[in-house]
Design a protein around this motif. Structure first.
Motif, mmCIF file in Angstrom:
data_model
loop_
_atom_site.group_PDB
_atom_site.id
_atom_site.type_symbol
_atom_site.label_atom_id
_atom_site.label_comp_id
_atom_site.label_asym_id
_atom_site.label_seq_id
_atom_site.Cartn_x
_atom_site.Cartn_y
_atom_site.Cartn_z
ATOM 1 N N VAL A 33 0.838 -1.206 0.000
ATOM 2 C CA VAL A 33 0.000 0.000 0.000
ATOM 3 C C VAL A 33 0.871 1.254 0.000
ATOM 4 O O VAL A 33 0.611 2.209 -0.739
ATOM 5 N N VAL A 45 -5.270 6.856 -1.321
ATOM 6 C CA VAL A 45 -4.897 5.472 -1.012
ATOM 7 C C VAL A 45 -4.561 5.336 0.470
ATOM 8 O O VAL A 45 -5.034 4.411 1.144
ATOM 9 N N HIS A 103 -6.589 3.252 3.418
ATOM 10 C CA HIS A 103 -5.897 2.245 4.236
ATOM 11 C C HIS A 103 -6.068 2.559 5.722
ATOM 12 O O HIS A 103 -6.354 1.663 6.518
#
Length: 90
Positions: free
Chosen positions: A16, A51, A55
């Motif tokens: 990630v 992103v 997360h």
């Protein structure tokens, strides 16, 4: 279960972070599904921020779910056992 967590989560977190660093261009984060060209509510932000925020929100939701499940299990262990029910008569 803990071993699986230690095997899966660190590589997933690294993937990630690598994905976030590789995608630094700015995108429009739109919350208007009916007009994607001119959204009523849209934010121009780096894709990495989206992103990483997704997360982080996933970590918070998973942590809250685990905490609430542990709280329920602890309450069940601490509760006194229920007395046996009398047999039903017809």
């Amino acid at each position: 279960m803990k071993l699986l967590r230690w095997i899966v989560l660190p590589p997933l977190a690294l993937i990630v972070m690598a994905l976030a660093v590789a995608n630094r261009q700015r995108v429009t984060f739109s919350l208007d599904p009916f007009n994607p060209a001119e959204p009523a509510l849209g934010l121009d932000m780096p894709l990495a921020a989206i992103v990483l925020a997704a997360h982080f929100i996933g970590i918070l939701i998973g942590g809250f779910a685990a905490w609430s499940q542990a709280k329920i299990k602890a309450a069940r262990r601490a509760a006194p056992p229920l007395p046996p029910r009398p047999p039903a008569t017809l």
